[in-house]
Design an enzyme around this catalytic site. Structure first.
Site, mmCIF file in Angstrom:
data_model
loop_
_atom_site.group_PDB
_atom_site.id
_atom_site.type_symbol
_atom_site.label_atom_id
_atom_site.label_comp_id
_atom_site.label_asym_id
_atom_site.label_seq_id
_atom_site.Cartn_x
_atom_site.Cartn_y
_atom_site.Cartn_z
ATOM 1 N N SER A 149 0.869 -1.192 0.000
ATOM 2 C CA SER A 149 0.000 0.000 0.000
ATOM 3 C C SER A 149 0.894 1.225 0.000
ATOM 4 O O SER A 149 2.042 1.169 0.463
ATOM 5 C CB SER A 149 -0.851 0.003 1.282
ATOM 6 N N TYR A 162 -0.867 -0.612 10.536
ATOM 7 C CA TYR A 162 -1.055 -0.802 9.089
ATOM 8 C C TYR A 162 0.142 -0.269 8.308
ATOM 9 O O TYR A 162 0.722 -0.965 7.469
ATOM 10 C CB TYR A 162 -2.346 -0.113 8.635
#
Ligand code: NAI
Length: 258
Positions: A149, A162
């Site tokens: 990501s 994350y």
């Protein structure tokens, strides 16, 4: 096929978390390019449903497997099952992932951290290791694609686990690329920006904060669509990327440029 370097006929691809969202999109496009696909996730019924859809649309062989990617034993069982049925694994897509609960670091407990790191990073180590061993035994090379990501290169408040997991995933991609280059296994990462999925649609379109993020943070002023990851996925899964390894390919509408 008119573009033989993108042809995946007779290849076998495992896609973790491939029953929904981005993983489903990647599984579908690999099948469109000719690959037989294995969808591995925790909800077997959902995997079976997606497999049926893909088989109907593309005519490739599919296999639905239950697998919790945080569990080494379940990963080993998955890879054994795939080898038993198909005899080989050519492509692995590490796509499973969770965002975790959005909390500032001071409010997070150990469990919050571990859930995200185990699902988004440890799983990439476990599944890639299990698959790479089979690829090395077979001596025909292979392709590993890690869905990281842009959160792995940007810092986002309340998303410490994350962002750390995705940054770790990009680094793990580089190290695996180096260690396995001698076996002709290419390992690359895709770094999507904000992609519209059933899970985040509500957040981006129904809240003012969500709309502001699109307006202020994304030069293209829109979310990406799952279809817009398909070309990169086929590139990294195919002969077309034969000189690419350890890359982190950003697909984000320009978000990381600003
Ligand atoms: P999603 O929730 O539809 O997909 C995640 C998949 O991972 C699901 O199929 C889920 O069942 C699976 N999964 C979660 N924990 C698992 C476990 N323990 N074992 C096996 N499977 C497990 O969400 P989405 O958006 O399609 O995400 C896919 C990947 O793309 C994730 O790694 C996510 O971090 C990444 N990503 C998503 C972006 C977005 O905007 N949607 C942006 C950047 C990256």
């Amino acid at each position: 096929m008119r573009l033989p370097y993108f042809d995946l006929s007779d290849k076998v691809a495992i896609i973790s978390g491939g029953a929904t969202g981005i993983g489903k999109g990647i599984a579908s496009c690999l099948a469109e390019a000719g690959a037989n696909v294995v969808i591995a996730a925790r909800r077997l019924e959902k995997c079976q449903e997606t497999c049926k859809e893909i088989e109907k649309e593309t005519g490739v062989r599919t296999l639905a497997c239950h697998c919790d990617v945080t569990k080494a034993k379940e990963i080993e069982d998955l890879v054994q099952e795939v080898i038993k049925i198909f005899g080989q694994v050519d492509i692995l897509v590490n796509n499973s992932g969770i965002g975790g609960s959005e909390k500032p670091i001071l409010k997070m407990n150990e469990g919050d951290w571990d859930d995200v790191l185990d699902t988004n990073l440890k799983s990439v180590f476990l599944l890639s290791r299990a698959v790479a061993k089979r690829m090395i035994e077979r001596n025909k090379g292979g392709k590993i694609i890690n869905v990281a990501s842009i959160g792995g290169v940007l810092g986002w408040s309340n998303m410490s686990a994350y962002c750390s997991s995705k940054g770790g995933c990009i680094q793990l991609t580089r190290v695996m690329a180096l260690e396995w280059v001698r076996y002709n296994i290419q390992v690359n990462a895709i770094l999507p920006g904000y992609i519209e999925t059933p899970m985040n649609k509500e957040l981006f379109f129904a809240t003012e904060a969500g709309k502001r993020v699109i307006e202020n943070n994304i030069p293209m002023k829109r979310l990406g669509q799952i279809e817009e990851l398909k070309g990169v996925a086929i590139l990294l899964a195919s002969q077309a990327s034969s000189f690419m390894t350890g890359s982190a390919v950003v697909v984000d509408g320009g978000q990381t440029v600003w």
